[in-house]
Design a protein around this motif. Structure first.
Motif, PDB file in Angstrom:
ATOM      1  N   GLN A 180     -11.998  -1.162  -0.077  1.00  0.00           N
ATOM      2  CA  GLN A 180     -11.522  -0.311   1.016  1.00  0.00           C
ATOM      3  C   GLN A 180     -10.048   0.047   0.817  1.00  0.00           C
ATOM      4  O   GLN A 180      -9.645   1.200   1.015  1.00  0.00           O
ATOM      5  CB  GLN A 180     -11.711  -1.030   2.351  1.00  0.00           C
ATOM      6  CG  GLN A 180     -13.161  -1.149   2.790  1.00  0.00           C
ATOM      7  CD  GLN A 180     -13.311  -1.972   4.056  1.00  0.00           C
ATOM      8  OE1 GLN A 180     -12.493  -2.845   4.349  1.00  0.00           O
ATOM      9  NE2 GLN A 180     -14.372  -1.707   4.808  1.00  0.00           N
ATOM     10  N   ALA A 181      -9.251  -0.937   0.426  1.00  0.00           N
ATOM     11  CA  ALA A 181      -7.826  -0.693   0.213  1.00  0.00           C
ATOM     12  C   ALA A 181      -7.606   0.272  -0.950  1.00  0.00           C
ATOM     13  O   ALA A 181      -6.728   1.148  -0.897  1.00  0.00           O
ATOM     14  CB  ALA A 181      -7.102  -2.014  -0.047  1.00  0.00           C
ATOM     15  N   ALA A 195       0.095  -5.020  -8.348  1.00  0.00           N
ATOM     16  CA  ALA A 195       1.528  -5.154  -8.641  1.00  0.00           C
ATOM     17  C   ALA A 195       2.300  -5.567  -7.397  1.00  0.00           C
ATOM     18  O   ALA A 195       3.217  -6.398  -7.458  1.00  0.00           O
ATOM     19  CB  ALA A 195       2.065  -3.831  -9.191  1.00  0.00           C
ATOM     20  N   HIS A 196       1.913  -5.004  -6.251  1.00  0.00           N
ATOM     21  CA  HIS A 196       2.595  -5.348  -4.998  1.00  0.00           C
ATOM     22  C   HIS A 196       2.351  -6.816  -4.650  1.00  0.00           C
ATOM     23  O   HIS A 196       3.275  -7.523  -4.216  1.00  0.00           O
ATOM     24  CB  HIS A 196       2.100  -4.453  -3.864  1.00  0.00           C
ATOM     25  CG  HIS A 196       2.822  -4.675  -2.570  1.00  0.00           C
ATOM     26  ND1 HIS A 196       4.024  -4.067  -2.278  1.00  0.00           N
ATOM     27  CD2 HIS A 196       2.529  -5.464  -1.503  1.00  0.00           C
ATOM     28  CE1 HIS A 196       4.427  -4.471  -1.073  1.00  0.00           C
ATOM     29  NE2 HIS A 196       3.534  -5.307  -0.587  1.00  0.00           N
ATOM     30  N   LEU A 254      -3.924  -5.993   4.731  1.00  0.00           N
ATOM     31  CA  LEU A 254      -2.832  -5.347   5.455  1.00  0.00           C
ATOM     32  C   LEU A 254      -2.900  -3.830   5.338  1.00  0.00           C
ATOM     33  O   LEU A 254      -2.628  -3.099   6.283  1.00  0.00           O
ATOM     34  CB  LEU A 254      -1.488  -5.870   4.927  1.00  0.00           C
ATOM     35  CG  LEU A 254      -1.163  -7.340   5.215  1.00  0.00           C
ATOM     36  CD1 LEU A 254       0.121  -7.744   4.510  1.00  0.00           C
ATOM     37  CD2 LEU A 254      -1.057  -7.575   6.715  1.00  0.00           C
ATOM     38  N   VAL A 255      -3.284  -3.365   4.142  1.00  0.00           N
ATOM     39  CA  VAL A 255      -3.413  -1.916   3.933  1.00  0.00           C
ATOM     40  C   VAL A 255      -4.548  -1.355   4.788  1.00  0.00           C
ATOM     41  O   VAL A 255      -4.389  -0.343   5.472  1.00  0.00           O
ATOM     42  CB  VAL A 255      -3.661  -1.605   2.442  1.00  0.00           C
ATOM     43  CG1 VAL A 255      -4.055  -0.134   2.253  1.00  0.00           C
ATOM     44  CG2 VAL A 255      -2.414  -1.919   1.618  1.00  0.00           C
ATOM     45  N   SER A 268       2.386  -0.016   4.863  1.00  0.00           N
ATOM     46  CA  SER A 268       2.428   1.423   4.585  1.00  0.00           C
ATOM     47  C   SER A 268       2.090   1.706   3.125  1.00  0.00           C
ATOM     48  O   SER A 268       2.627   1.066   2.209  1.00  0.00           O
ATOM     49  CB  SER A 268       3.815   1.985   4.915  1.00  0.00           C
ATOM     50  OG  SER A 268       3.893   3.346   4.529  1.00  0.00           O
ATOM     51  N   VAL A 269       1.213   2.655   2.918  1.00  0.00           N
ATOM     52  CA  VAL A 269       0.847   3.056   1.566  1.00  0.00           C
ATOM     53  C   VAL A 269       2.023   3.688   0.853  1.00  0.00           C
ATOM     54  O   VAL A 269       2.092   3.709  -0.378  1.00  0.00           O
ATOM     55  CB  VAL A 269      -0.366   4.015   1.618  1.00  0.00           C
ATOM     56  CG1 VAL A 269      -0.681   4.565   0.236  1.00  0.00           C
ATOM     57  CG2 VAL A 269      -1.578   3.298   2.182  1.00  0.00           C
ATOM     58  N   GLU A 270       2.983   4.213   1.611  1.00  0.00           N
ATOM     59  CA  GLU A 270       4.182   4.794   1.001  1.00  0.00           C
ATOM     60  C   GLU A 270       4.919   3.771   0.151  1.00  0.00           C
ATOM     61  O   GLU A 270       5.672   4.121  -0.748  1.00  0.00           O
ATOM     62  CB  GLU A 270       5.107   5.338   2.091  1.00  0.00           C
ATOM     63  CG  GLU A 270       4.490   6.448   2.940  1.00  0.00           C
ATOM     64  CD  GLU A 270       4.049   7.630   2.090  1.00  0.00           C
ATOM     65  OE1 GLU A 270       4.763   7.948   1.106  1.00  0.00           O
ATOM     66  OE2 GLU A 270       3.005   8.222   2.386  1.00  0.00           O
TER      67      GLU A 270
END
Length: 215
Positions: free
Chosen positions: A157-158, A179-180, A194-195, A201-203
């Motif tokens: 989903q993310a 990576a995050h 969380l996404v 935030s996807v930004e």
């Protein structure tokens, strides 16, 4: 069970996952102490019963043979007022999971019929215990599989959310997410959760990782 077997006391020890004897329960405080003594001394009828997988005794604790076989246990048991001891295994075929210790204050107090009945009860108890363990293991495996499936769904989903908002392929979206998670020393599943929930935030993923290191 004491009245049924016509004995003075009983105790139960089990074999743990590491193969060690563990005192489980006893009908009296004195019998409980004797079970603990067998574990501590590494000698006694329950220990031998578990190792051999077969009935031990009855053994008269007033006889020299008992003191030769289990010196510290015999002394402790006699001081507690017991004169005869026996043990029957908690066993199913070749698997021994413990033993039932039977104590009597009478030197000839443990009747053969009582031992036969004790073994029948021990066999029934063993089947119940093993079935319970199987059920618990199956429940744990199902829970683990469900957790893994839920985690996989959340990750997918993310990936969809990141891919759609940043116009990147699913593989690239997964790379951003991984990576995050690594750079923030958190789990990939947590980042994806969380996404999906809109709490991250996807930004955040829009800035290339090599640029982030220099910002």
């Amino acid at each position: 069970m004491i009245a049924l077997l016509d004995v003075t006391a009983i105790g139960v020890v089990m074999v743990d996952a590491q193969g060690r004897l563990v005192d489980v329960t006893a009908s009296t405080h004195t019998a409980h102490q004797l079970e603990e003594a067998q574990v501590e001394f590494d000698e006694g009828p329950c220990r031998d019963c578990c190792l051999q997988g077969e009935q031990v005794g009855p053994v008269g604790l007033t006889l020299p043979a008992a003191a030769e076989r289990w010196p510290r246990f015999t002394q402790t048991a006699r001081a507690a007022g017991f004169a005869t001891v026996a043990a029957v295994p908690l066993r199913l075929r070749d698997e021994v999971i413990g033993a039932v210790n039977i104590f009597h204050s009478d030197p000839v107090g443990i009747h053969p019929a009582s031992l036969r009945l004790a073994q029948a009860l021990a066999d029934a108890a063993t089947i119940g215990i093993l079935h319970q363990r199987i059920s618990q293991n199956q429940a744990e495996r199902v829970s683990q599989l469900q957790t893994a499936l839920n985690s996989r769904i959340t990750i997918e989903q993310a990936k969809g959310v990141v891919g759609a908002l940043l116009h990147v392929t699913p593989d690239a979206a997964f790379g951003y997410l991984r990576a995050h998670a690594r750079s923030n020393q958190t789990s990939l599943t947590k980042v994806c959760q969380l996404v999906v929930e809109g709490q991250l935030s996807v930004e955040t993923f829009a800035v290339p990782q090599d640029r982030k290191r220099h910002l």
